[in-house]
Design an enzyme around this catalytic site. Structure first.
Site, PDB file in Angstrom:
ATOM      1  CD  GLU A   1      38.528  30.052  37.038  1.00  0.00           C
ATOM      2  OE1 GLU A   1      38.068  30.462  38.020  1.00  0.00           O
ATOM      3  OE2 GLU A   1      38.903  28.549  36.931  1.00  0.00           O
TER       4      GLU A   1
ATOM      5  NE  ARG B   1      29.819  39.278  42.117  1.00  0.00           N
ATOM      6  CZ  ARG B   1      30.735  38.845  41.911  1.00  0.00           C
ATOM      7  NH1 ARG B   1      32.085  38.548  42.628  1.00  0.00           N
ATOM      8  NH2 ARG B   1      30.769  37.847  40.773  1.00  0.00           N
TER       9      ARG B   1
ATOM     10  CE  LYS C   1      33.319  33.622  35.273  1.00  0.00           C
ATOM     11  NZ  LYS C   1      34.618  33.471  35.520  1.00  0.00           N
TER      12      LYS C   1
HETATM   13  P1  ATP Z   1      34.006  32.963  39.508  1.00  0.00           P
HETATM   14  O1  ATP Z   1      32.791  32.452  40.123  1.00  0.00           O
HETATM   15  O2  ATP Z   1      34.565  31.875  38.416  1.00  0.00           O
HETATM   16  O3  ATP Z   1      35.159  33.422  40.161  1.00  0.00           O
HETATM   17  P2  ATP Z   1      33.837  35.674  38.620  1.00  0.00           P
HETATM   18  O4  ATP Z   1      32.569  36.111  38.184  1.00  0.00           O
HETATM   19  O5  ATP Z   1      34.259  36.189  39.963  1.00  0.00           O
HETATM   20  O6  ATP Z   1      33.427  34.005  38.735  1.00  0.00           O
HETATM   21  P3  ATP Z   1      36.378  36.031  37.368  1.00  0.00           P
HETATM   22  O7  ATP Z   1      36.989  35.699  36.225  1.00  0.00           O
HETATM   23  O8  ATP Z   1      37.196  35.330  38.648  1.00  0.00           O
HETATM   24  O9  ATP Z   1      34.991  35.673  37.512  1.00  0.00           O
HETATM   25  O10 ATP Z   1      36.328  37.334  37.374  1.00  0.00           O
HETATM   26  C1  ATP Z   1      37.352  38.313  37.258  1.00  0.00           C
HETATM   27  C2  ATP Z   1      37.323  39.698  37.897  1.00  0.00           C
HETATM   28  O11 ATP Z   1      36.139  40.337  37.717  1.00  0.00           O
HETATM   29  C3  ATP Z   1      37.558  39.356  39.385  1.00  0.00           C
HETATM   30  O12 ATP Z   1      38.407  40.379  39.913  1.00  0.00           O
HETATM   31  C4  ATP Z   1      36.263  39.610  39.959  1.00  0.00           C
HETATM   32  O13 ATP Z   1      36.193  40.163  41.352  1.00  0.00           O
HETATM   33  C5  ATP Z   1      35.601  40.714  39.086  1.00  0.00           C
HETATM   34  N1  ATP Z   1      34.345  40.620  38.967  1.00  0.00           N
HETATM   35  C6  ATP Z   1      33.413  39.425  38.653  1.00  0.00           C
HETATM   36  N2  ATP Z   1      32.069  39.731  38.766  1.00  0.00           N
HETATM   37  C7  ATP Z   1      31.933  41.050  39.044  1.00  0.00           C
HETATM   38  C8  ATP Z   1      30.929  41.872  39.426  1.00  0.00           C
HETATM   39  N3  ATP Z   1      29.779  41.331  39.203  1.00  0.00           N
HETATM   40  N4  ATP Z   1      31.160  43.108  39.677  1.00  0.00           N
HETATM   41  C9  ATP Z   1      32.347  43.542  39.744  1.00  0.00           C
HETATM   42  N5  ATP Z   1      33.420  42.932  39.340  1.00  0.00           N
HETATM   43  C10 ATP Z   1      33.204  41.517  39.032  1.00  0.00           C
END
Ligand code: ATP
Ligand code: MG
Length: 558
Positions: free
Chosen positions: A34, A260, A270
């Site tokens: 996002e 994660r 974030k």
């Molecule tokens: P938000 O709370 O804004 O959704 P987010 O960290 O999930 O934050 P995204 O931009 O939605 O941010 O993440 C993009 C991709 O990265 C998604 O598929 C998410 O699952 C993955 N992702 C985010 N954080 C992690 C993490 N700590 N470990 C592994 N994958 C992650």
């Protein structure tokens, strides 16, 4: 690219089985950030997984911006994210997409769901919707608007789209089951009214689709085969499948969840990263102490080390926290391989070689990489006055101190053996000059008579030294899990950054390119700051020390 073969994991096992059974004949993944913030180390895991699978199976991985929240998203974030993915070493070729590319299709599918009696316009307030939703232990209740006719729903939805209503006046909901044990299936919202301009679609839309509805359809439209996401989406999978089950002409990708990546001493939320930046607790999104990819890059972490780290951490369904030392070791290993060696003095102390001819300069040959001859050699100027590291001299050294002290002999790396003859203090009693004599027969550092010295120290020629600013970084937090502290701000490590204004570098570093990485011998790995470093004014960041200096249990060893 890494040459080691990828470790198998449960996702690769599923893909292998799908290819074997003929369920799929190709593999298509996507990375769906996002554009509402900067990528961090956790995202690197998802990027390496998705792009890595595409690479290893000869498939494709799309970069798709999940841009359905116009208030929070921007072009700036989008550009930074694309830049980071490329920097990590991956390419989406021409497969650069946005959920907003599909707004028309998403809308048309919503109309179809309404026609099929699978979606309705609800006019309860947000608070009432919450009330009606029930709890984990109590079923929800049907909204009084749930029974609206298809015609009324179509008309209201069209008027929502046309911008006739205020934000929050109505929502479009899926008609599933208000009594479902899975709250995500209790008639989830598909569309909400937001009379806000979108950074890509401008004022074209007054309604925006929700993540759960958008994601599965976007995956389907792109013919993704395996939609890999983090564990928090496990409970959303039934909704992912429900939406696609209602639209049987669309492909039906398989959602698979993995744990994660969490790293201790770091924050990857974030929201908290944003707070650190907005409250000026760090210098920006690319502060070298942050686990953002921009920060790690500026700190000097090589992308190959991050890929290696993600590979080592592996993919599982079990949530664990990885020791940041594992990451730092990946960085050390990569830099040990790839960083040329140079000499720099961070805390300079003048060394005068009394019997070395005044005005004489010798170009001493030095190896750029002791373990890899392909790095070649360079010369470093040697002269009568040098700088050495202040901590390499002791007035009254203990027996085990193998560096310089009165009467002691050491090797100057790539130089000569020198013996300390005395030292001078200033009015404050600080040692300002150390005096020594050199043995002209020991050029290169070896004594022809075979006598041994235990210590080798680094140095730079005073007249030739390049002045530099060097920034030493340490962990931003002084507790392992700042994310679960009441207030992470209370646990900032006060010594996470030390600026040395007057370090002395060997002259070859005068022309280092921004982002060039080096081992400063005996000190650690450093990189030229990508923004502040300039030919006339070098600025280096310490990427990582040569050895782990944090023992388990958060004790500083030195
Ligand atoms: P938000 O709370 O804004 O959704 P987010 O960290 O999930 O934050 P995204 O931009 O939605 O941010 O993440 C993009 C991709 O990265 C998604 O598929 C998410 O699952 C993955 N992702 C985010 N954080 C992690 C993490 N700590 N470990 C592994 N994958 C992650
Ligand atoms: Mg997310």
């Amino acid at each position: 690219m890494d040459t080691s073969s990828p470790r198998s994991n449960f996702i690769r096992d599923i893909i292998d089985a799908d290819l074997e059974s003929g369920r799929h004949t190709r593999v298509a993944t996507r990375f769906p950030p996002e554009p509402n913030g900067y990528l961090h180390i956790g995202h690197a895991k998802s990027i390496c997984l998705n792009f890595g699978i595409a690479r290893d199976y000869g498939g494709t991985c799309n970069l798709r911006f999940d841009d359905t929240n116009p208030e929070k998203e921007s072009e700036e974030f989008e550009r930074a994210i694309a830049d980071d993915v490329r920097w990590l070493g991956f390419s989406w070729d021409d497969r650069y997409y946005h959920a907003s590319d599909y707004f028309t299709q998403l809308h048309d599918y919503a109309v179809r769901l309404i026609r099929d009696g699978k979606a309705y316009v609800d006019s309860l307030s947000a608070e009432d919707i919450r009330q009606y939703r029930g709890t984990l232990t109590e079923p929800g209740r049907d909204s009084p608007y749930r029974a609206r006719s298809v015609e009324e729903n179509l008309e209201l939805f069209a008027r929502m789209r046309a911008g006739e209503f205020a934000d929050g006046a109505h929502v479009l909901r899926a008609k599933i089951d208000m009594a479902s044990p899975n709250i995500n299936l209790r008639d989830p919202t598909l569309y909400r009214i937001r009379r806000t301009e979108h950074h890509r679609t401008g004022a074209a839309w007054h309604i925006y689709p929700m993540y759960d509805y958008t994601h599965c359809i976007s995956d389907a439209l792109e013919h993704i085969t395996h939609s890999l996401c983090t564990l928090e989406f496990e409970d959303h999978r039934p909704l992912y499948d429900w939406v696609l089950d209602q639209l049987p002409d669309l492909a039906h990708p398989q959602q698979i969840e993995f744990a994660r990546l969490e790293v201790n001493y770091s924050i990857t939320s974030k929201r908290k990263l944003l707070a650190l930046v907005q409250e000026n607790l760090v210098s920006g999104w690319d502060d070298p102490r942050l686990p953002t990819l921009k920060g790690l890059r500026r700190r000097g972490y090589p992308p190959a080390a991050l890929r290696d780290f993600c590979e080592r951490v592996g993919i599982t369904k079990k949530q664990t926290t990885i020791d940041v030392g594992v990451l730092e070791n990946c960085v050390r290993e990569e830099l040990d391989r790839s960083a040329p060696r140079v000499m720099a003095v961070l805390d300079p102390l003048k060394l005068v070689i009394e019997n070395y001819p005044e005005g004489q300069v010798e170009d001493m040959p030095a190896q750029n990489h002791p373990k890899d001859e392909s790095f070649g050699t360079r010369t470093v100027p040697f002269s009568r006055e040098l700088f050495i590291e202040r901590e390499d001299f002791m007035e009254d050294p203990p027996k085990k101190f193998f560096r310089l002290g009165p009467g002691r002999e050491v090797r100057l790396r790539y130089g000569y053996l020198v013996t300390c003859t005395g030292f001078e203090r200033n009015a404050n009693g600080e040692v300002v000059t150390v005096r020594c004599t050199y043995d002209p027969a020991t050029r290169g550092g070896n004594a022809p008579d075979g006598r041994q010295v235990k210590g080798t120290i680094h140095w730079v020629s005073a007249a030739h030294a390049v002045d530099a600013e060097v920034r030493l970084y340490d962990r931003l937090f002084d507790i392992e899990d700042p994310g679960s502290a009441d207030d992470f701000r209370a646990h900032l490590n006060p010594t996470s950054m030390t600026v040395i204004a007057d370090a002395k570098l060997e002259p070859s570093l005068a022309h280092a390119a921004p982002e060039a990485r080096f081992q400063f011998e005996r000190l650690g790995y450093f990189c030229a700051d990508r923004l502040d470093h300039q030919p006339g004014r070098p600025v280096f960041n310490r990427t990582v020390s040569l050895k782990e200096s944090w023992a388990k249990g958060n004790d500083r060893k030195r």
